[in-house]
Write a protein that holds these residues in place. Sequence first.
Motif, mmCIF file in Angstrom:
data_model
loop_
_atom_site.group_PDB
_atom_site.id
_atom_site.type_symbol
_atom_site.label_atom_id
_atom_site.label_comp_id
_atom_site.label_asym_id
_atom_site.label_seq_id
_atom_site.Cartn_x
_atom_site.Cartn_y
_atom_site.Cartn_z
ATOM 1 N N ASN A 163 0.843 -1.198 0.000
ATOM 2 C CA ASN A 163 0.000 0.000 0.000
ATOM 3 C C ASN A 163 0.883 1.254 0.000
ATOM 4 O O ASN A 163 0.744 2.143 0.846
ATOM 5 C CB ASN A 163 -0.965 0.005 1.185
ATOM 6 C CG ASN A 163 -2.013 1.079 1.047
ATOM 7 O OD1 ASN A 163 -2.366 1.482 -0.057
ATOM 8 N ND2 ASN A 163 -2.509 1.565 2.166
ATOM 9 N N PRO A 164 1.820 1.318 -0.956
ATOM 10 C CA PRO A 164 2.821 2.390 -0.917
ATOM 11 C C PRO A 164 2.312 3.727 -1.448
ATOM 12 O O PRO A 164 1.371 3.791 -2.241
ATOM 13 C CB PRO A 164 3.905 1.859 -1.858
ATOM 14 C CG PRO A 164 3.125 1.114 -2.899
ATOM 15 C CD PRO A 164 2.005 0.446 -2.118
ATOM 16 N N THR A 165 2.968 4.762 -0.998
ATOM 17 C CA THR A 165 2.842 6.078 -1.615
ATOM 18 C C THR A 165 3.952 6.130 -2.657
ATOM 19 O O THR A 165 5.116 5.887 -2.328
ATOM 20 C CB THR A 165 3.026 7.188 -0.571
ATOM 21 O OG1 THR A 165 2.010 7.038 0.430
ATOM 22 C CG2 THR A 165 2.949 8.562 -1.206
ATOM 23 N N LYS A 172 -1.455 5.020 -5.052
ATOM 24 C CA LYS A 172 -1.330 6.399 -4.562
ATOM 25 C C LYS A 172 -0.116 7.032 -5.234
ATOM 26 O O LYS A 172 1.022 6.778 -4.837
ATOM 27 C CB LYS A 172 -1.150 6.422 -3.042
ATOM 28 C CG LYS A 172 -2.357 5.946 -2.270
ATOM 29 C CD LYS A 172 -2.150 6.075 -0.782
ATOM 30 C CE LYS A 172 -1.228 4.976 -0.296
ATOM 31 N NZ LYS A 172 -1.103 4.898 1.161
ATOM 32 N N MET A 173 -0.378 7.840 -6.235
ATOM 33 C CA MET A 173 0.686 8.502 -6.987
ATOM 34 C C MET A 173 0.751 9.963 -6.553
ATOM 35 O O MET A 173 -0.267 10.654 -6.549
ATOM 36 C CB MET A 173 0.404 8.411 -8.489
ATOM 37 C CG MET A 173 0.118 7.003 -8.992
ATOM 38 S SD MET A 173 1.515 5.897 -8.884
ATOM 39 C CE MET A 173 2.374 6.317 -10.391
ATOM 40 N N VAL A 174 1.933 10.438 -6.213
ATOM 41 C CA VAL A 174 2.120 11.795 -5.713
ATOM 42 C C VAL A 174 2.552 12.708 -6.858
ATOM 43 O O VAL A 174 3.455 12.365 -7.622
ATOM 44 C CB VAL A 174 3.192 11.815 -4.598
ATOM 45 C CG1 VAL A 174 3.469 13.231 -4.129
ATOM 46 C CG2 VAL A 174 2.767 10.928 -3.444
ATOM 47 N N ASN A 175 1.904 13.853 -6.956
ATOM 48 C CA ASN A 175 2.383 14.893 -7.868
ATOM 49 C C ASN A 175 3.413 15.713 -7.096
ATOM 50 O O ASN A 175 3.141 16.178 -5.991
ATOM 51 C CB ASN A 175 1.244 15.813 -8.317
ATOM 52 C CG ASN A 175 0.367 15.152 -9.344
ATOM 53 O OD1 ASN A 175 0.841 14.430 -10.210
ATOM 54 N ND2 ASN A 175 -0.927 15.385 -9.247
ATOM 55 N N PHE A 176 4.578 15.853 -7.657
ATOM 56 C CA PHE A 176 5.626 16.615 -6.992
ATOM 57 C C PHE A 176 6.549 17.192 -8.054
ATOM 58 O O PHE A 176 6.561 16.746 -9.193
ATOM 59 C CB PHE A 176 6.411 15.746 -5.996
ATOM 60 C CG PHE A 176 7.276 14.699 -6.658
ATOM 61 C CD1 PHE A 176 8.639 14.877 -6.762
ATOM 62 C CD2 PHE A 176 6.725 13.545 -7.203
ATOM 63 C CE1 PHE A 176 9.443 13.934 -7.385
ATOM 64 C CE2 PHE A 176 7.505 12.589 -7.818
ATOM 65 C CZ PHE A 176 8.871 12.784 -7.907
#
Length: 167
Positions: free
Chosen positions: A85-87, A107-111
């Motif tokens: 369940n990674p970020t 869970k994909m982070v916009n950065f």
Amino acid sequence: AAQMAKIVTGDDYPDNFTKTQLIELFKSLDARFYCGMDHGFTHNFAVVTAALIGHVLYVVDVISVKHLELQQKIDLCKEKIRHFNPTIYPDNAYPGDNASFRKAGFKMVNFKKEVQQGIESVRTRLSPGATKIPSLYFLNNDDGCEFLIKRLLQYHWKIDIAGKLTD
């Protein structure tokens, strides 16, 4: 795996302590799992997974495969990393691919990708100075982690004609 478990808990573990047991230990300690992802095609699709406990990262899994189509990448990640369940911090040069991963439940982070800052962050975690211990560890005897270490050892700054490091 036994050495990582000892670093985390202070307890001794048998030499046959497995990666699966280590990951279950990390989960029982409420570790948070994070991944870095490079979508690659002509170069490898790569996903590095680490458990964060306190301020220390423990790299426990590495995917590195060439020539995958998007659905193959998603399917591989469902198989290999969904249970964490990674970020995920993906290469944002592929917003469509990242959107597809999101639709698949990741869970994909916009950065904002800062290559220099990322390099310095890893360097500092590996060698924080004479008075501190490292805050980044790699699972020994794991094929993916061993491959990553081999690649990291080959990574270096280009040197110009005068013998100075370039940007």
